[in-house]
Write a protein that holds these residues in place. Structure first.
Motif, PDB file in Angstrom:
ATOM      1  N   THR A   1       0.635   8.416 -21.188  1.00  0.00           N
ATOM      2  CA  THR A   1       0.084   9.763 -21.101  1.00  0.00           C
ATOM      3  C   THR A   1      -1.438   9.730 -20.989  1.00  0.00           C
ATOM      4  O   THR A   1      -2.106   8.973 -21.700  1.00  0.00           O
TER       5      THR A   1
ATOM      6  N   ASP B   1      -4.683  14.684 -22.200  1.00  0.00           N
ATOM      7  CA  ASP B   1      -3.466  15.426 -22.533  1.00  0.00           C
ATOM      8  C   ASP B   1      -3.039  15.155 -23.968  1.00  0.00           C
ATOM      9  O   ASP B   1      -2.665  16.075 -24.714  1.00  0.00           O
TER      10      ASP B   1
ATOM     11  N   CYS C   1       4.569  11.219 -23.610  1.00  0.00           N
ATOM     12  CA  CYS C   1       5.407  11.253 -22.412  1.00  0.00           C
ATOM     13  C   CYS C   1       6.433  10.121 -22.356  1.00  0.00           C
ATOM     14  O   CYS C   1       7.341  10.148 -21.519  1.00  0.00           O
ATOM     15  N   GLU C   2       6.294   9.111 -23.220  1.00  0.00           N
ATOM     16  CA  GLU C   2       7.282   8.040 -23.257  1.00  0.00           C
ATOM     17  C   GLU C   2       8.274   8.221 -24.396  1.00  0.00           C
ATOM     18  O   GLU C   2       9.185   7.414 -24.562  1.00  0.00           O
TER      19      GLU C   2
ATOM     20  N   CYS D   1       6.994  16.170 -19.195  1.00  0.00           N
ATOM     21  CA  CYS D   1       5.926  15.446 -18.513  1.00  0.00           C
ATOM     22  C   CYS D   1       6.314  15.115 -17.076  1.00  0.00           C
ATOM     23  O   CYS D   1       7.499  15.074 -16.720  1.00  0.00           O
TER      24      CYS D   1
ATOM     25  N   LEU E   1       6.227  12.029 -14.656  1.00  0.00           N
ATOM     26  CA  LEU E   1       6.128  10.576 -14.727  1.00  0.00           C
ATOM     27  C   LEU E   1       5.922  10.025 -13.321  1.00  0.00           C
ATOM     28  O   LEU E   1       6.852  10.007 -12.505  1.00  0.00           O
TER      29      LEU E   1
ATOM     30  N   SER F   1       0.870   9.434 -16.966  1.00  0.00           N
ATOM     31  CA  SER F   1       1.772  10.588 -16.996  1.00  0.00           C
ATOM     32  C   SER F   1       0.990  11.824 -17.426  1.00  0.00           C
ATOM     33  O   SER F   1      -0.014  11.724 -18.142  1.00  0.00           O
ATOM     34  N   ARG F   2       1.471  12.996 -17.002  1.00  0.00           N
ATOM     35  CA  ARG F   2       0.797  14.254 -17.333  1.00  0.00           C
ATOM     36  C   ARG F   2       1.773  15.235 -17.976  1.00  0.00           C
ATOM     37  O   ARG F   2       2.932  15.330 -17.578  1.00  0.00           O
ATOM     38  N   VAL F   3       1.282  15.985 -18.936  1.00  0.00           N
ATOM     39  CA  VAL F   3       2.086  17.029 -19.575  1.00  0.00           C
ATOM     40  C   VAL F   3       2.163  18.228 -18.639  1.00  0.00           C
ATOM     41  O   VAL F   3       1.130  18.745 -18.193  1.00  0.00           O
TER      42      VAL F   3
END
Length: 735
Positions: free
Chosen positions: A33, A37, A69-70, A81, A83, A90-92
């Protein structure tokens, strides 16, 4: 890439700490992430009261020892998220919190979630302003923040959310204007700002060309209806202060649901609106319309199923062409001024397709169409007309009007009734018992429409209204349950309906001071303000700031009391401007009934309307508390005096003392056979040590004499008045 190793049981706590540190320092690790974020999510959680984060809530699963995000399974609930397939972070994209009652503020760090598409905070207890940084969420498509406690204006930056399709800010305490640049949101299809404190004119919204639903209900918008986008399908503008005509709606060809009830719209309910063929539900109730123009629509495919037009000033005969709406099943034309007979064509519809018909509280005459006698499927009422209505007919349940209201038609009856009431007011005889009974009936009739609260509160509303219209009191504080601004809207609706039906409510207004709401009688309040400065008997204060409360009789010796005097002068400026320049006693310079037109404010505060006077700023730059202001404003002879920094001291000092409770009771005359019971007009307390003689205290005798003088002035309405004094042991006090 660093090789991940399976941590041992002994090293696990240290590993957890290192993980969150490393994830926030991307130069040292390749966490999934994006750092901004993760920090934003952490800031969101930290801005919320930990006591409101229950073990079963989503936020309790936000464990920053793992990557947001993981995370899998039961971690970071409410977060979605994006991926990426490459090695980028990764982004929210979604924050969708559960409706569990989180308390706190919305952090400006929210704006760093620049890939966010959905933000849902509905049904929680967030408070404070909406952060300006919300405008940085350029990819947002859904913004849902309803049923919270957000305050302040809509940030101007919100107009930069070019991809947003859905905005719901309903059920908050937001105020101000709708940003004029809101039309920049070209993809917006749903907008709800209902149940807030917005005011002002509604801007031209035609630029929102994809808007399907617009809900601006339960606010204080005023002025004409705005120009609206043709795409609109659902329009909810009820419970505002809108005026003018329905003309701007004639081009909304896709409209299905239209509710503009409880406003001040006037003119005709014209064919321009009734001919909108897609409208299924039309509610124009409780406005000031005078005509219902219905042409024959039998050759057109009209969708209208429900027509609500009660509580207007509709005159003339019932429109025969209502039967040409083939899909119409529910009609409410109650509380208008229709006259003449019920069209015979209505009989056919009652027998076939109509399922609900309310024509009560009009001036209809003659016999019923014969089909009315055989129909059992229709619900509704024909009561309070001048019909020959057999009690065996279901719609005839409830009495018709007395013959005195029917003979010579309703306009003549209304003129005679109004003339009698006006003469009573001018001669200071005020109200007859029959006037009060009719007033209570009107309040009860309109109460269920205006108040979305328990009907048990009706008794309190009626008692306070009667105390005001007979001028036994100038000001009453509203404590019927409910919260602002909804309570204010409901009271305003009830008052408008009552004033529309009877002159006895003419001088009643709503007044707001911060979070407190009051009902006032304009003329009696000017007299009360006069007496404040003209009385030879000074107001008495109990100083609650000291451990042993003491009576303060010399106002000039108390800085706090002098601040209250400054507020009293402000009230005088507003309600009686001619007296404000010289509030000293003078027989030639008073606000009287003859001059009350000029005494009433010609320059009310900017937030005020004709229905509601907003004096929320009256205590600015003073140390005066609401209980101190109320003590004077509600007419108590003894006022508790303490400043804002001494509230805790005042509560403690009062809760540890024996008190005398003074209660004034009245019993109303009534033309009803069952009569009325004694009810409390007002009550106040005084520390026992400062009122040991009870009702024999000099100030108590003077106060009772003042109340008896008011009672004698309207003895035709009230048959008795008495004051009782009781003792109260030390107990917890809420000021």
């Amino acid at each position: 890439m660093m090789e991940k190793r399976t941590p041992t049981k002994i090293l696990f706590p240290l590993y957890s700490i290192l993980t969150i540190i490393l994830c926030l320092v991307p130069s040292q690790t390749n966490c999934s992430t994006l750092q901004d974020d993760t920090l934003s999510l952490l800031a969101i959680k930290n801005a919320i009261d930990p006591n409101s984060i229950t073990p079963s809530s989503y936020l309790s699963t936000w464990d920053f020892s793992v990557d947001p995000c993981e995370s899998t399974g039961s971690q970071f609930l409410g977060i979605l998220c994006y991926l990426p397939l490459d090695n980028s972070s990764s982004r929210v994209t979604e924050v969708d919190l559960d409706a569990i009652g989180y308390e706190g503020f919305l952090t400006p760090a929210l704006g760093n979630l620049t890939q966010l598409t959905v933000l849902n905070l509905n049904n929680n207890k967030f408070r404070g302003p909406l952060p300006e940084t919300i405008g940085k969420l350029k990819k947002l498509t859904r913004l849902a923040m309803s049923q919270n406690f957000f305050t302040g204006a809509i940030p101007q930056t919100i107009t930069g959310l070019n991809n947003v399709r859905y905005i719901d800010l309903s059920g908050n305490r937001l105020s101000g204007l709708i940003p004029t640049d809101i039309t920049a949101l070209r993809t917006l299809s749903y907008l709800s700002l209902s149940n807030n404190e917005f005011a002002g004119r509604i801007p031209n919204l035609t630029g929102l060309w994809q808007l399907n639903t617009l809900d601006l209900s339960f606010n204080q918008f005023y002025g004409d209806l705005p120009n609206l986008p043709v795409s609109l399908r659902n329009m909810y503008f009820h419970h505002n202060i809108l005026s003018g005509h329905l003309t701007p709606l004639k081009g909304l060809i896709h409209l299905k649901w239209l509710d503009v009830s409880d406003n001040r719209l006037s003119g005709a309910i014209s064919g321009n609106v009734l001919s909108l063929r897609n409208v299924v539900h039309l509610n124009v109730s409780f406005n000031r319309f005078t005509a219902l123009e219905v042409i024959n629509y039998s050759l057109q495919e009209q969708s209208l199923q429900v027509l609500e037009a009660q509580g207007n000033h509709l005159k003339g005969h019932l429109p025969v062409n209502l039967v040409s709406f083939v899909n119409l099943t529910s009609i409410n034309l109650a509380n208008n001024q229709f006259s003449g007979s019920i069209p015979l064509e209505y009989g056919t519809k009652v027998k076939s397709s109509w399922r609900r018909l309310h024509l009560d509280y009009n001036f209809l005459t003659g016999n019923l169409p014969r089909e009315f006698s055989h129909s059992t499927n229709v619900k509704g009422s024909l009561a309070k007309n001048c019909l020959k209505c057999p009690t065996s007919v279901g719609l005839c349940q409830g009495r018709q009007r007395p013959s005195t209201e029917c003979v010579g038609q309703h306009n003549r009856y209304r003129r005679v009734s109004e003339r009698r009431i006006l003469n009573s007011i001018r001669n200071h005889n005020l109200m007859e018992a029959s006037d009060l009974d009719e007033g209570v009936k009107l309040l009860r009739l309109n109460f269920h429409v205006s108040f979305i609260v328990d009907f048990d509160s009706f008794h309190g509303v009626a008692a306070d209204m009667l105390a005001l219209i007979t001028r036994m009191r100038a000001v009453v504080m509203v404590d019927y349950g409910g919260i602002m601004p909804q309570l204010q809207h409901h009271l305003s609706s009830l008052l408008q309906l009552a004033q529309r039906e009877s002159l006895i409510f003419e001088h009643i207004r709503i007044m707001v001071i911060q979070d407190m709401i009051y009902l006032i009688h304009l003329t009696e309040l000017t007299h009360f303000l006069n007496s404040t400065f003209n009385s030879h008997r000074p107001l008495l204060f109990v100083d609650l700031q000291s451990e042993n409360p003491k009576m303060v009789t010399k106002i000039e010796e108390s800085q706090l009391a002098m601040q209250l005097v400054s507020i009293q002068r402000l009230f005088l400026t507003i309600f009686c401007p001619e007296r404000a320049t010289d509030p000293s006693p003078s027989q030639d310079d008073k606000c009287t009934d003859e001059t009350d037109a000029t005494c009433r404010s010609q320059s009310l505060p900017s937030r005020s309307t004709t229905d509601c006077i907003d004096l929320s700023d009256c205590m600015d730059n003073t140390d005066i508390t609401v209980p101190t202001l109320n003590g004077w404003l509600l007419g108590y002879p003894v006022v508790y005096l303490f400043g804002k920094e001494h509230i805790a001291d005042a509560i403690y000092n009062l809760s540890t003392k024996y008190l005398h409770i003074f209660q004034v009771f009245v019993c109303r005359n009534s033309t009803l056979k069952k009569g009325t019971r004694a009810e409390e007009l007002l009550s106040f307390s005084v520390p026992y040590d400062l009122s040991m003689r009870g009702s024999n205290e000099e100030w108590a005798e003077a106060f009772l004499a003042q109340m008896q003088a008011k009672w004698e002035r309207c003895a035709s309405a009230w048959k008795s008045l008495k004051m009782e004094v009781s003792e109260c042991n030390p107990q917890a006090i809420v000021l």
